[in-house]
Design a protein around this motif. Sequence first.
Motif, PDB file in Angstrom:
ATOM      1  N   ARG A  40       0.837  -1.150   0.117  1.00  0.00           N
ATOM      2  CA  ARG A  40      -0.061  -0.096  -0.147  1.00  0.00           C
ATOM      3  C   ARG A  40       0.798   1.314  -0.007  1.00  0.00           C
ATOM      4  O   ARG A  40       0.481   2.205  -0.696  1.00  0.00           O
ATOM      5  CB  ARG A  40      -1.012   0.049   1.133  1.00  0.00           C
ATOM      6  N   ALA A  75     -11.143  -3.156   3.667  1.00  0.00           N
ATOM      7  CA  ALA A  75     -10.475  -2.606   2.500  1.00  0.00           C
ATOM      8  C   ALA A  75     -10.968  -1.293   2.124  1.00  0.00           C
ATOM      9  O   ALA A  75     -11.917  -0.896   2.479  1.00  0.00           O
ATOM     10  CB  ALA A  75     -11.072  -3.685   1.411  1.00  0.00           C
ATOM     11  N   ALA A  77     -10.550   2.102  -0.605  1.00  0.00           N
ATOM     12  CA  ALA A  77     -10.071   2.884  -1.968  1.00  0.00           C
ATOM     13  C   ALA A  77     -10.012   4.455  -1.607  1.00  0.00           C
ATOM     14  O   ALA A  77     -10.963   4.817  -1.217  1.00  0.00           O
ATOM     15  CB  ALA A  77     -10.918   2.595  -3.182  1.00  0.00           C
ATOM     16  N   GLU A  78      -8.791   5.063  -2.467  1.00  0.00           N
ATOM     17  CA  GLU A  78      -8.718   6.461  -1.734  1.00  0.00           C
ATOM     18  C   GLU A  78      -8.558   7.189  -3.024  1.00  0.00           C
ATOM     19  O   GLU A  78      -8.125   6.795  -4.025  1.00  0.00           O
ATOM     20  CB  GLU A  78      -7.292   6.749  -0.976  1.00  0.00           C
ATOM     21  N   PHE A  94      -5.221   2.059  -2.980  1.00  0.00           N
ATOM     22  CA  PHE A  94      -6.050   0.778  -2.505  1.00  0.00           C
ATOM     23  C   PHE A  94      -5.290   0.038  -1.652  1.00  0.00           C
ATOM     24  O   PHE A  94      -3.936  -0.229  -1.312  1.00  0.00           O
ATOM     25  CB  PHE A  94      -6.472  -0.361  -3.688  1.00  0.00           C
ATOM     26  N   SER A  95      -6.124  -0.509  -0.473  1.00  0.00           N
ATOM     27  CA  SER A  95      -5.673  -1.435   0.572  1.00  0.00           C
ATOM     28  C   SER A  95      -6.848  -2.470   0.877  1.00  0.00           C
ATOM     29  O   SER A  95      -7.863  -2.195   1.093  1.00  0.00           O
ATOM     30  CB  SER A  95      -5.209  -0.578   1.837  1.00  0.00           C
ATOM     31  N   VAL A  96      -6.297  -3.645   1.055  1.00  0.00           N
ATOM     32  CA  VAL A  96      -7.227  -4.629   1.306  1.00  0.00           C
ATOM     33  C   VAL A  96      -6.486  -5.840   2.072  1.00  0.00           C
ATOM     34  O   VAL A  96      -5.503  -6.112   1.956  1.00  0.00           O
ATOM     35  CB  VAL A  96      -7.658  -5.473  -0.084  1.00  0.00           C
ATOM     36  N   GLY A 106     -10.879  -5.847  -4.293  1.00  0.00           N
ATOM     37  CA  GLY A 106     -10.204  -4.782  -4.941  1.00  0.00           C
ATOM     38  C   GLY A 106     -10.862  -4.262  -6.267  1.00  0.00           C
ATOM     39  O   GLY A 106     -10.961  -2.967  -6.552  1.00  0.00           O
ATOM     40  N   LEU A 109     -13.848  -2.209  -5.419  1.00  0.00           N
ATOM     41  CA  LEU A 109     -13.616  -0.916  -4.965  1.00  0.00           C
ATOM     42  C   LEU A 109     -13.024  -0.043  -6.188  1.00  0.00           C
ATOM     43  O   LEU A 109     -13.303   1.101  -6.409  1.00  0.00           O
ATOM     44  CB  LEU A 109     -12.440  -0.967  -3.737  1.00  0.00           C
ATOM     45  N   PHE A 110     -12.145  -0.556  -7.087  1.00  0.00           N
ATOM     46  CA  PHE A 110     -11.483   0.052  -8.282  1.00  0.00           C
ATOM     47  C   PHE A 110     -12.683   0.525  -9.143  1.00  0.00           C
ATOM     48  O   PHE A 110     -12.769   1.908  -9.607  1.00  0.00           O
ATOM     49  CB  PHE A 110     -10.853  -0.769  -8.986  1.00  0.00           C
ATOM     50  N   MET A 136      -1.615  -5.066  -7.783  1.00  0.00           N
ATOM     51  CA  MET A 136      -1.894  -3.706  -7.786  1.00  0.00           C
ATOM     52  C   MET A 136      -1.625  -3.438  -9.531  1.00  0.00           C
ATOM     53  O   MET A 136      -2.578  -2.876 -10.119  1.00  0.00           O
ATOM     54  CB  MET A 136      -1.329  -2.914  -7.095  1.00  0.00           C
TER      55      MET A 136
END
Length: 183
Positions: A40, A75, A77-78, A94-96, A106, A109-110, A136
Motif C-alpha cells: 500500500r 478494504a 480505496a482512496e 487501495f488497501s485490502v 479490490g 472498489l476500483f 496492484m
Amino acid sequence: MTEQGRTRALAGLIRRLRPSELRLFREHLLRLDHESRHDRFNSTISDEFVADYADRCFATGATVLGYVENGKVLAAAELHEQPQFDEPTGEIAFSVERKLQRRGVGTELFRRLLAHALSLGYTQLSVTTHPQNEGMKALARKFNARLSFRDGETVGWIALEPVTFTSHELRTALHPQPLEIAA
C-alpha cells in the motif's frame, strides 16, 4: 463453499466513509500485515506514519470508499486530488486486508472509485506502486492503466472519459449493495 467458480455474498457493503469513521479507516490501515502495508505505501512504514496518514486523508478532503463489515473497514480505496496538474487529476490508492485479497473486493472498489472520480469531473487518474506489487499492477491493467517504470516505482495513468450509465448501473453505483465475491 470451496467449489471453484462459486460465489457467496459478504455481510458488508462498499460505501463512502464518513468523516466520523476516520478511526475505522485508521484501524484498517494499522491491521494490514507487513506485506500488505508495504504494497500500500511502497515501503516499510511505522504505525505513527500510518495514523498520521489516515488523519491527513480526511483533513485534506480525500474520498475514501471502504468495504465495511461488522463495523470494521476491511478494504479501502482512496481518491486524492492532484491540483498541480492542468487537467482535473486524482491519485488513487487501495488497501485490502489479507483475508479478502484476490477475491474481487479490490476490483469492485476500483470500479466504484472510477465512477466516483468521473462524477467529480476528473479526466485522469494516477496510481503508483512498487515494481513487485503484481496484484496492484494487474488490477490497474484491468482498468486500462498505462503502466511505466520511473524512479524505482511503477506509475500508471488512467484516462477517464464520460460514460453513459444505464439507470440500473447508476442505482448500483449510488446505493450500497452486498458484494458477491469468489468463495
